[in-house]
Design an enzyme around this catalytic site. Sequence first.
Site, PDB file in Angstrom:
ATOM      1  CG  ASN A  81      -1.731  -1.153   1.468  1.00  0.00           C
ATOM      2  OD1 ASN A  81      -2.717  -1.360   0.778  1.00  0.00           O
ATOM      3  ND2 ASN A  81      -1.351  -1.973   2.444  1.00  0.00           N
ATOM      4  CG  HIS A 108       4.890  21.039  16.095  1.00  0.00           C
ATOM      5  ND1 HIS A 108       4.122  21.175  14.959  1.00  0.00           N
ATOM      6  CD2 HIS A 108       4.000  20.833  17.118  1.00  0.00           C
ATOM      7  CE1 HIS A 108       2.838  21.049  15.269  1.00  0.00           C
ATOM      8  NE2 HIS A 108       2.741  20.859  16.562  1.00  0.00           N
ATOM      9  CG  HIS A 140       2.293  22.761  21.330  1.00  0.00           C
ATOM     10  ND1 HIS A 140       1.200  22.237  22.001  1.00  0.00           N
ATOM     11  CD2 HIS A 140       2.511  21.956  20.263  1.00  0.00           C
ATOM     12  CE1 HIS A 140       0.787  21.161  21.358  1.00  0.00           C
ATOM     13  NE2 HIS A 140       1.556  20.961  20.296  1.00  0.00           N
ATOM     14  CG  ASP A 171       4.171  17.507  19.114  1.00  0.00           C
ATOM     15  OD1 ASP A 171       3.747  16.920  18.109  1.00  0.00           O
ATOM     16  OD2 ASP A 171       3.420  18.039  19.961  1.00  0.00           O
TER      17      ASP A 171
END
Length: 262
Positions: A67, A84, A212, A80
């Site tokens: 696939n 990012h 973050h 992360d």
Amino acid sequence: MTVPRTSVLGAVLDAARSGAVEVIDLTTPLQASTPILQLPEPFANTSRFRLEQLSRFDDRGPGWYWNDIHTGEHTGTHLDAPVHWITGRDGLDVSQAPMSTLVSAAAVIDMTAEAEKDPDFVLEVEHLRTWEAEHGPLPAGGWLLYRTGWDARGGDPTAFANADANGPHTPGISPECARWLAEQSPLTGLGVETVGIDAGAAMGFEPPFPCHHFLLGAGKWGLTSLRNVGLLPPTGALLIVCPLPIVSGSGSPTRVLALVER
């Protein structure tokens, strides 16, 4: 080449085979129904995981099945990288993750009872101080895995997002705690069971998305959508993080394993 049984690695291999060391998979399986982060308009969203069949023992390929995969960097259990976030924009990409970050000690803090009472529960520095008083200091260069029981919702994207007209309601970390983890703790990264390292309501925090903002800005790393964290002890587990080494990548779907001595 065989591993000598007198070596450290040989001892680990024997322990894993005997069950003295258990290998625990902390990864969410990747499929079309795997929950992903949904940002409000006008922001762009990541792709769901999808397989595109190339051949399956047919005229496109009589002897093989394979696939193409279609997905985003931040789909399912993923890493992360500092780059990012805007605060870490000059930091490392996912292909540059240090080996000492990808194989390191894990500390587990369990706030399942609190998150069950309040889906908007946030971890505070005082919770970590209490944990350290009982278990000792957080591991230098290691990971904090934040257990909330949210992985039990992983098979139901609606329950996992837990959103209403005001947005998603999932547990996370306060701005003060995120800053402490980034600037004062010896950790290399933070792992969570929710879809992102920040709380569902974190867009409204100051600063927005503080995990973050602070952790990635400090060159630290994030892991999301973990499962089976409840099988780990508070201390003593060895975490093995295996992202794809995507050059210039902001993150990657990741297989995460833990070695636990039984």
